[in-house]
Scaffold this active site. Sequence first.
Site: not given
Ligand code: LCS
Length: 422
Positions: A87, A140, A212, A237
């Site tokens: 951790r 998001y 972001d 992503k």
């Molecule tokens: N920032 C952006 C721009 C995102 O599109 C997402 C997730 C996150 C942060 C959060 O990331 P995660 O915790 O899911 O790794 N976007 C998603 C979407 O557009 N569809 O499902 C998840």
Amino acid sequence: MKLQRFNTNIGSLSLNSFITFAKNLRKLLMKKENSGFNTRLIHAGSISDKFGSATVPIYQTSTFIFESADEGARCFAGESDGYIYTRIGNPTIDALERQLAILENGYGGIAVSSGMAAANTIYLSLLSQGDHIVSTDAVYGPARNVVVKQWVRFGFHSTYVDTTDIEAIKKAIRPNTKVLYIETPANPTMGITDLVACAEIAKQHGIILVVDNTFCSPYLQNPLDLGADIVFHSMTKFINGHADIVGGIIVTKEKAMYDQLRSMMINLGCNIDPHQAFLVIRGLKTLGVRMERSQENASQLATYLENHPKVAWVRFPGLHSHPQHQLAKEQMRGPGAVISFGLKGGYEAGKKFLDNLQVALLAVSLGGVETLIQHPASMTHSKVSAEDKLTAGITDDLIRLSVGIEDVKDLIDDFDQALDKL
Ligand code: LCS
């Protein structure tokens, strides 16, 4: 006895000489500033072991054996770089963190269990009771919801504005504003915010600028170079790119902020797992070639959609019709691979269209090798209030498309047959 066991594991190098070797290697790799991006994708951050492994090994362990009681105490006192507990730090995770720090031109990286873990580590590190955050309204969905529905209970104030409008940001700033949190391009409206202008505002008001960068990946945009203090990604992503892990990464410009955020991550316990870190390191190697192919496919699909009689509108940074097309050209090294569009028949036509697709997968997430398509108003952003969705431009007819690396002809044929059925 302990030492013998240790030696069996890592060979003739003592712990300290192994660490010195790894540190020197890191320095060497950090100096490779002049190597091209794709070279850095393959080599930056790597570690070497006594077996000469060409890839980063998976150190799938929760804890690390101390050479002696004194050494253990030195590790905890911060007088030794020896590993303690996963951790807190782990060689596989470290390799990933170093690589992302190099790719984003930052001081250091902090790998976490998801993009949301990254967002929350940032919120909780930088904001205290009574502080205020200004953010992109089309951010998001859950990154907004957690602030307005959860952190509000602990006294965090927030204002969400259209950050493509710099005047709107200026107007939103209050004496207690501590953080300007920008998502660009924004999910799912594809609005693009001027990061240089944001950095100027942040500097003027002594505010921390957080970006972001998920939609671009470091291949297309480096916010720290444009004046941001912190950049983060959902590694789920483009960075990983294969739709098989969930992870996040934070990179800071300066050491002090890195220490602050790292300490919060350790205390929250939202570290990434070494096996996941390994998968991200593997996926990351092809970021450049994936991104090139995806954005080429996306450009062709965006043009196809723009010319289709049943399509009402298309938002893609590479199209001249995108309101911030010029800014995208200045700030990003390519248009990316995400498109939003609306059909003339609205949501009802959209649902039928989505149900008829055969190659593109009807699924949330984005940035993978497979083409994914979804309806944000009823899916990713369904928990954002109807009023907030409307002001942020997340209309009912908006369909979001993340273009993969399939043969573009198959994607266009698939869209053709699904649109013909409307
Ligand atoms: N920032 C952006 C721009 C995102 O599109 C997402 C997730 C996150 C942060 C959060 O990331 P995660 O915790 O899911 O790794 N976007 C998603 C979407 O557009 N569809 O499902 C998840």
